[in-house]
Design an enzyme around this catalytic site. Structure first.
Site, mmCIF file in Angstrom:
data_model
loop_
_atom_site.group_PDB
_atom_site.id
_atom_site.type_symbol
_atom_site.label_atom_id
_atom_site.label_comp_id
_atom_site.label_asym_id
_atom_site.label_seq_id
_atom_site.Cartn_x
_atom_site.Cartn_y
_atom_site.Cartn_z
ATOM 1 N N SER A 95 0.871 -1.185 0.000
ATOM 2 C CA SER A 95 0.000 0.000 0.000
ATOM 3 C C SER A 95 0.901 1.226 0.000
ATOM 4 O O SER A 95 2.069 1.148 0.411
ATOM 5 C CB SER A 95 -0.855 -0.006 1.272
ATOM 6 O OG SER A 95 -1.460 1.253 1.478
ATOM 7 N N TYR A 119 -2.753 -0.865 10.397
ATOM 8 C CA TYR A 119 -2.596 -1.052 8.947
ATOM 9 C C TYR A 119 -1.232 -0.550 8.476
ATOM 10 O O TYR A 119 -0.519 -1.228 7.731
ATOM 11 C CB TYR A 119 -3.732 -0.303 8.240
ATOM 12 C CG TYR A 119 -3.859 -0.550 6.762
ATOM 13 C CD1 TYR A 119 -4.604 -1.620 6.279
ATOM 14 C CD2 TYR A 119 -3.249 0.296 5.832
ATOM 15 C CE1 TYR A 119 -4.742 -1.845 4.916
ATOM 16 C CE2 TYR A 119 -3.380 0.084 4.472
ATOM 17 C CZ TYR A 119 -4.126 -0.987 4.012
ATOM 18 O OH TYR A 119 -4.263 -1.205 2.660
HETATM 19 P P1 NAD Z 1 -11.430 -6.207 -0.486
HETATM 20 O O1 NAD Z 1 -12.095 -6.012 0.836
HETATM 21 O O2 NAD Z 1 -12.216 -6.067 -1.734
HETATM 22 O O3 NAD Z 1 -10.685 -7.599 -0.512
HETATM 23 C C1 NAD Z 1 -10.047 -8.139 0.616
HETATM 24 C C2 NAD Z 1 -9.977 -9.643 0.436
HETATM 25 O O4 NAD Z 1 -9.356 -10.208 1.593
HETATM 26 C C3 NAD Z 1 -11.360 -10.300 0.322
HETATM 27 O O5 NAD Z 1 -11.306 -11.354 -0.601
HETATM 28 C C4 NAD Z 1 -11.590 -10.842 1.737
HETATM 29 O O6 NAD Z 1 -12.503 -11.924 1.793
HETATM 30 C C5 NAD Z 1 -10.175 -11.264 2.059
HETATM 31 N N1 NAD Z 1 -9.963 -11.493 3.479
HETATM 32 C C6 NAD Z 1 -10.217 -10.678 4.518
HETATM 33 N N2 NAD Z 1 -9.913 -11.289 5.679
HETATM 34 C C7 NAD Z 1 -9.439 -12.515 5.352
HETATM 35 C C8 NAD Z 1 -8.956 -13.614 6.111
HETATM 36 N N3 NAD Z 1 -8.889 -13.590 7.444
HETATM 37 N N4 NAD Z 1 -8.578 -14.730 5.442
HETATM 38 C C9 NAD Z 1 -8.662 -14.789 4.082
HETATM 39 N N5 NAD Z 1 -9.084 -13.762 3.317
HETATM 40 C C10 NAD Z 1 -9.477 -12.654 3.952
HETATM 41 O O7 NAD Z 1 -10.216 -5.170 -0.480
HETATM 42 P P2 NAD Z 1 -9.134 -4.739 -1.575
HETATM 43 O O8 NAD Z 1 -9.165 -3.272 -1.634
HETATM 44 O O9 NAD Z 1 -9.239 -5.521 -2.821
HETATM 45 O O10 NAD Z 1 -7.803 -5.120 -0.785
HETATM 46 C C11 NAD Z 1 -6.882 -6.063 -1.213
HETATM 47 C C12 NAD Z 1 -5.494 -5.671 -0.696
HETATM 48 O O11 NAD Z 1 -5.126 -4.421 -1.258
HETATM 49 C C13 NAD Z 1 -5.414 -5.500 0.819
HETATM 50 O O12 NAD Z 1 -4.205 -6.056 1.302
HETATM 51 C C14 NAD Z 1 -5.400 -3.996 0.995
HETATM 52 O O13 NAD Z 1 -4.753 -3.606 2.174
HETATM 53 C C15 NAD Z 1 -4.645 -3.571 -0.243
HETATM 54 N N6 NAD Z 1 -4.847 -2.176 -0.609
HETATM 55 C C16 NAD Z 1 -6.077 -1.716 -0.973
HETATM 56 C C17 NAD Z 1 -6.207 -0.388 -1.311
HETATM 57 C C18 NAD Z 1 -7.530 0.174 -1.716
HETATM 58 O O14 NAD Z 1 -7.619 1.394 -1.867
HETATM 59 N N7 NAD Z 1 -8.558 -0.634 -1.911
HETATM 60 C C19 NAD Z 1 -5.111 0.467 -1.275
HETATM 61 C C20 NAD Z 1 -3.880 -0.034 -0.909
HETATM 62 C C21 NAD Z 1 -3.752 -1.367 -0.587
#
Ligand code: NAD
Length: 261
Positions: free
Chosen positions: A143, A156
């Site tokens: 991130s 986080y």
């Molecule tokens: P999202 O909520 O759409 O997806 C998160 C995924 O993680 C889902 O499939 C959920 O079921 C899974 N998950 C959560 N807890 C879990 C567990 N205990 N065991 C197994 N799976 C689990 O979110 P996203 O935005 O697609 O995030 C994906 C990654 O990207 C994360 O690591 C997040 O920190 C990172 N990220 C997201 C953003 C953003 O703006 N969306 C920015 C920077 C980084």
């Protein structure tokens, strides 16, 4: 089909960024292990959709990324089903927003477990097979918060900085084995994770939804646009390619210029 006969495990791929990466790897011919939580029928539709759309095999493993034994079993299950784990994307992540003095300790520990420690356990389990085959791609969804901080996100930011450090360490250890390890560091991407944190940020900062969107989220992003999951998936496909074999230990930002400031 640059990834034909390869297998990808993508944690947290039932939605958002992980699902886009899983589908992009499938498009390149890889067999896929999807993982994450959600409605069983919706997950089955995603799994079957990957097989139908791209002519590869896809299985679902519901391992909880906060449980080391389930994580190890997931990697073993992938190797047993497909014969190898060649691409490992540590993407599962959760968020919790609170001033530090009110931050629930169990939330802190949960975020460290899911967003950081799970990558240690998947990598630890997948590396012996990658080393034996002298090929591997480890991609960790970090991130912008692996490089800079924001208030109220102590767990986080800690986890994502840790993930960047883990990535660099692993890259050095595996450099002579044909295995690369890199971070992809998105700014704000429009996914359920972002949408869900809006109410808490409204509360923590005493703002309206519009103020949170414009003054907090996109305020940090000079392009004033959200990153898309498909843009991130394209970067993951590039990192998996032969052209990227000298990219290792890197933390690649895709954040609309956020961390340039
Ligand atoms: P999202 O909520 O759409 O997806 C998160 C995924 O993680 C889902 O499939 C959920 O079921 C899974 N998950 C959560 N807890 C879990 C567990 N205990 N065991 C197994 N799976 C689990 O979110 P996203 O935005 O697609 O995030 C994906 C990654 O990207 C994360 O690591 C997040 O920190 C990172 N990220 C997201 C953003 C953003 O703006 N969306 C920015 C920077 C980084």
């Amino acid at each position: 089909m640059s990834l034909a006969a390869k297998t990808a495990v993508v944690t947290g791929s039932t939605s958002g960024i992980g699902l886009a990466i899983a589908r992009a790897f499938a498009k390149e011919g890889a067999n896929i292990v999807i993982n994450g939580f959600g409605d069983a029928a919706a997950i089955e539709a995603e799994r079957a959709g990957i097989e139908k759309d791209f002519g590869v095999k896809a299985i679902y493993d519901g391992a909880d990324m906060s449980k080391p034994a389930e994580i190890t079993a997931m990697i073993a299950n992938a190797e047993k089903t497909f014969g190898s784990v060649d691409l490992l994307v540590n993407n599962a992540g959760v968020q919790f927003v609170s001033p530090i003095e009110d931050f629930p300790p169990e939330k802190f520990e949960q975020i460290i477990a899911i967003n950081l420690a799970s990558a240690f356990y998947t990598i630890r389990a997948a590396v012996p097979g990658m080393k034996a085959r002298k090929w591997g791609r480890i991609i960790n969804t970090a991130s912008a918060h692996s490089l800079v901080a924001s208030p109220f996100k102590s767990a986080y930011v800690t986890a994502k900085h840790g993930l960047a450090g883990l990535t660099k360490t692993v890259a050095l250890e595996l450099a002579t084995f044909g295995i690369t390890a890199n971070c992809i560091s998105p700014g704000y991407v429009w996914t359920p994770l972002v949408e869900k944190q809006i109410p808490d940020t409204m509360k923590a900062r005493n703002m309206t939804k519009e103020q949170v969107m414009n003054d907090v989220l996109l305020a940090a992003q000079p392009t004033k646009q959200f990153v898309t999951v498909d843009e991130l998936a394209a970067l993951a496909v590039f990192l998996a390619s032969d052209s990227a074999k000298q990219i290792t230990g890197a933390n690649i930002s895709m954040d609309g210029g956020w961390t340039a400031a």
